[in-house]
Design an enzyme around this catalytic site. Sequence first.
Site, PDB file in Angstrom:
ATOM      1  N   ASP A   1       1.845   6.311   5.519  1.00 56.28           N
ATOM      2  CA  ASP A   1       0.868   5.387   4.943  1.00 56.28           C
ATOM      3  C   ASP A   1       1.328   4.731   3.631  1.00 56.28           C
ATOM      4  O   ASP A   1       0.594   3.964   3.020  1.00 56.28           O
ATOM      5  CB  ASP A   1      -0.470   6.122   4.750  1.00 56.28           C
ATOM      6  CG  ASP A   1      -1.666   5.221   4.994  1.00 56.28           C
ATOM      7  OD1 ASP A   1      -1.503   4.171   5.642  1.00 56.28           O
ATOM      8  OD2 ASP A   1      -2.768   5.572   4.514  1.00 56.28           O
TER       9      ASP A   1
ATOM     10  N   GLU B   1      -9.280   3.693   2.546  1.00 53.62           N
ATOM     11  CA  GLU B   1      -8.797   3.767   1.164  1.00 53.62           C
ATOM     12  C   GLU B   1      -7.764   2.702   0.833  1.00 53.62           C
ATOM     13  O   GLU B   1      -7.603   2.324  -0.328  1.00 53.62           O
ATOM     14  CB  GLU B   1      -8.232   5.170   0.875  1.00 53.62           C
ATOM     15  CG  GLU B   1      -6.769   5.390   1.277  1.00 53.62           C
ATOM     16  CD  GLU B   1      -6.496   5.273   2.770  1.00 53.62           C
ATOM     17  OE1 GLU B   1      -7.453   5.380   3.561  1.00 53.62           O
ATOM     18  OE2 GLU B   1      -5.322   5.048   3.154  1.00 53.62           O
TER      19      GLU B   1
ATOM     20  N   LYS C   1       0.851  -1.191   0.000  1.00 47.68           N
ATOM     21  CA  LYS C   1       0.000   0.000   0.000  1.00 47.68           C
ATOM     22  C   LYS C   1       0.887   1.241   0.000  1.00 47.68           C
ATOM     23  O   LYS C   1       1.719   1.414   0.888  1.00 47.68           O
ATOM     24  CB  LYS C   1      -0.895   0.003   1.245  1.00 47.68           C
ATOM     25  CG  LYS C   1      -1.613   1.337   1.524  1.00 47.68           C
ATOM     26  CD  LYS C   1      -2.492   1.286   2.775  1.00 47.68           C
ATOM     27  CE  LYS C   1      -3.084   2.655   3.117  1.00 47.68           C
ATOM     28  NZ  LYS C   1      -3.905   2.640   4.352  1.00 47.68           N
TER      29      LYS C   1
ATOM     30  N   ASP D   1      -2.355  10.223   3.857  1.00 49.27           N
ATOM     31  CA  ASP D   1      -3.750   9.826   4.070  1.00 49.27           C
ATOM     32  C   ASP D   1      -4.448  10.841   4.971  1.00 49.27           C
ATOM     33  O   ASP D   1      -4.314  10.806   6.189  1.00 49.27           O
ATOM     34  CB  ASP D   1      -3.803   8.429   4.702  1.00 49.27           C
ATOM     35  CG  ASP D   1      -5.231   7.953   4.921  1.00 49.27           C
ATOM     36  OD1 ASP D   1      -6.167   8.603   4.388  1.00 49.27           O
ATOM     37  OD2 ASP D   1      -5.410   6.932   5.618  1.00 49.27           O
TER      38      ASP D   1
ATOM     39  N   ARG E   1      -7.605  -0.521   1.391  1.00 51.97           N
ATOM     40  CA  ARG E   1      -8.154  -1.752   0.811  1.00 51.97           C
ATOM     41  C   ARG E   1      -8.597  -1.530  -0.638  1.00 51.97           C
ATOM     42  O   ARG E   1      -8.620  -2.467  -1.427  1.00 51.97           O
ATOM     43  CB  ARG E   1      -9.310  -2.268   1.692  1.00 51.97           C
ATOM     44  CG  ARG E   1     -10.488  -1.353   1.797  1.00 51.97           C
ATOM     45  CD  ARG E   1     -11.360  -1.646   3.004  1.00 51.97           C
ATOM     46  NE  ARG E   1     -10.763  -1.168   4.256  1.00 51.97           N
ATOM     47  CZ  ARG E   1     -11.273  -1.369   5.467  1.00 51.97           C
ATOM     48  NH1 ARG E   1     -12.397  -2.039   5.601  1.00 51.97           N
ATOM     49  NH2 ARG E   1     -10.676  -0.888   6.531  1.00 51.97           N
TER      50      ARG E   1
ATOM     51  N   LYS F   1      -9.947  12.815   8.610  1.00 51.96           N
ATOM     52  CA  LYS F   1      -9.438  12.392   9.917  1.00 51.96           C
ATOM     53  C   LYS F   1      -9.372  13.584  10.864  1.00 51.96           C
ATOM     54  O   LYS F   1      -9.115  14.705  10.419  1.00 51.96           O
ATOM     55  CB  LYS F   1      -7.992  11.866   9.768  1.00 51.96           C
ATOM     56  CG  LYS F   1      -7.859  10.500   9.152  1.00 51.96           C
ATOM     57  CD  LYS F   1      -6.388  10.078   9.118  1.00 51.96           C
ATOM     58  CE  LYS F   1      -6.203   8.779   8.365  1.00 51.96           C
ATOM     59  NZ  LYS F   1      -6.791   7.618   9.030  1.00 51.96           N
TER      60      LYS F   1
HETATM   61  N1  BES Z   1      -3.917   4.559   7.053  1.00 52.15           N
HETATM   62  C1  BES Z   1      -5.010   4.301   7.911  1.00 52.15           C
HETATM   63  C2  BES Z   1      -4.687   3.308   9.030  1.00 52.15           C
HETATM   64  C3  BES Z   1      -3.646   3.727  10.038  1.00 52.15           C
HETATM   65  C4  BES Z   1      -4.015   4.292  11.237  1.00 52.15           C
HETATM   66  C5  BES Z   1      -2.314   3.472   9.807  1.00 52.15           C
HETATM   67  C6  BES Z   1      -3.055   4.650  12.170  1.00 52.15           C
HETATM   68  C7  BES Z   1      -1.351   3.829  10.728  1.00 52.15           C
HETATM   69  C8  BES Z   1      -1.727   4.402  11.918  1.00 52.15           C
HETATM   70  C9  BES Z   1      -6.166   3.735   7.096  1.00 52.15           C
HETATM   71  O1  BES Z   1      -6.276   4.193   5.805  1.00 52.15           O
HETATM   72  C10 BES Z   1      -7.433   4.157   7.779  1.00 52.15           C
HETATM   73  O2  BES Z   1      -7.678   5.321   7.852  1.00 52.15           O
HETATM   74  N2  BES Z   1      -8.215   3.192   8.258  1.00 52.15           N
HETATM   75  C11 BES Z   1      -9.430   3.470   8.916  1.00 52.15           C
HETATM   76  C12 BES Z   1     -10.469   2.480   8.447  1.00 52.15           C
HETATM   77  C13 BES Z   1     -11.870   2.758   8.919  1.00 52.15           C
HETATM   78  C14 BES Z   1     -12.385   4.043   8.316  1.00 52.15           C
HETATM   79  C15 BES Z   1     -12.745   1.595   8.535  1.00 52.15           C
HETATM   80  C16 BES Z   1      -9.196   3.340  10.421  1.00 52.15           C
HETATM   81  O3  BES Z   1      -8.444   2.446  10.842  1.00 52.15           O
HETATM   82  O4  BES Z   1      -9.714   4.160  11.165  1.00 52.15           O
HETATM   83 ZN    ZN Z   2      -4.511   4.776   4.941  1.00 56.06          ZN
HETATM   84 MN    MN Z   3      -7.356   6.009   5.666  1.00 59.53          MN
END
Ligand code: BES
Ligand code: ZN
Ligand code: MN
Length: 507
Positions: free
Chosen positions: A295, A356, A272, A277, A358, A284
């Site tokens: 990311d 995003e 990825k 992000d 996935r 966020k």
């Molecule tokens: N890049 C993030 C996940 C992440 C969080 C990586 C903290 C490193 C540290 C990913 O894209 C994300 O935002 N995931 C969301 C998914 C949710 C919206 C289903 C998450 O984990 O909150």
């Molecule tokens: Zn991400």
């Molecule tokens: Mn994300």
Amino acid sequence: MKIETKISIKNAFDLGSKSVAFFIAEKFQEKDLAALSKATGVDLGQFLKDSKFTGAQGSVAHLPVFGKGKTITYLYFAGLGLQGADKKLSLETLRRSIGSVVKAVTAKGFESLALELPEAKSFGLDVDYFTAQVTTIVHIASYKFDTYITTIDKKDRAKVLEVTLCVGASEQKSAKSGNEIGSVIGQAVNRTRDWVDTPANHLHPTALAEHAKKLAKEKGLKCTIFSEEEIKKMGMGGLAGVSAGSVQDAKFVILEYKSKKAKAQTIGFVGKGITFDSGGLSIKPANSMEEMKEDMAGAASVINTLAALADLQPDVNVIGFAAITENLLGGAAQKPGDIVTFYNGKTAEIRNTDAEGRLVLADALSYAVKNYKLDAIIDVATLTGACIYAVGPFFSALLSDNDELACKVQQAAQHSGDYVWRLPFTLDFKEAVKSSVADIQNVGNPAIAAGTITAAWFLRHFTDEVPWVHLDIASTAYNVPNISYYGKGATGSSVRLLIDVAMNWKK
Ligand code: BES
Ligand code: ZN
Ligand code: MN
């Protein structure tokens, strides 16, 4: 600080290095120190007693003494802990002892360090593997991200730390070959960290793809890069959808290592590569966004693993895939409720634009399994925040419905020190990504909670019947606390692991 490692069969104290390290197990005998006490003219047994140094895991003592010609040499003593029930010392404890020593020495800016290494056999290990592990960790511990600190002068920046690993005469040959392997691995880990630590304004998608291209050229790997226009044309609606809010060009990068072995198997590594992000329109909160330059860690791992494998030449073909873009907001950005179509024709409802990773992996995985005859596929991604809570910062999460491949990767994790923990992946969780308006949805049903597992089920829709392992490195990629050889920022997690998987691939 640059680092150079070499092997010597002399006693570490006799090399004239500015700093010298000794590794001492708990319950050590004072007489073990007699020769060194004599050489230094210091009663080291007394010194260690005064310092309350017991050899416990994590303990370090240091002492300046007169070296050759009345120069000052800094002695470091680092604990190796107790033997386990199997009468063996722990390699991970040694890694951390080396980590503490190298950090102390680089903080002082010393330019030479000699390590009086314990014998590989007291850890129950072969000399070449043992030495490769030591060299790898010396590199990892010496890393610091200071590219943008302008107060460091040129001279200091050009400094080299020369590290000599002192081994027994009979170990020399194996130690030399281990040292070479360890340097390749350590440099691949540190290059990954450098890219991850580089902020998103200095590492946009095109820059990351250019890094891959340059490395591939240097190492003789085949490299293919698709532009956003080509990505759209190929029907990669997931990657294109995430990219819609960014003015940067998305990239899909493929690197290929071909083994010289006849009839070698082929494995795929997929990363990825979200260079930033923001969450997109499902934005966020500020504090969660702060570190989102990390990311792209999965893509950086995959690219640098391929570069290392070009040097190490394993008996398996390896194809690396990196799906690279930014997740931003704007008039053209993807919206909650959108439905996208992936490379394999499946559709997904976008419930949350922050899920995003996935989406870009779905296209990369389907492209990989449709266009290459793969014997296994492993994806690596900072995929879910939930992962950090599920397994904590000392493990990456492993998910798979293929026990044989999962086992292989678990063994490589144990062997490389790049640890994983397997999470459940039963059919019960599959329900969570069902959608009423598309084939699947990009967030899990809240009733099924486990976000790391449900994200993996989303990915499972794109791997066909190729044995697959998913590694969620959101827990380990950045700011891992309390492990002496890491420190602040990127860790390069999964590089040691992927290299180990390829190097020990059997069949
Ligand atoms: N890049 C993030 C996940 C992440 C969080 C990586 C903290 C490193 C540290 C990913 O894209 C994300 O935002 N995931 C969301 C998914 C949710 C919206 C289903 C998450 O984990 O909150
Ligand atoms: Zn991400
Ligand atoms: Mn994300």
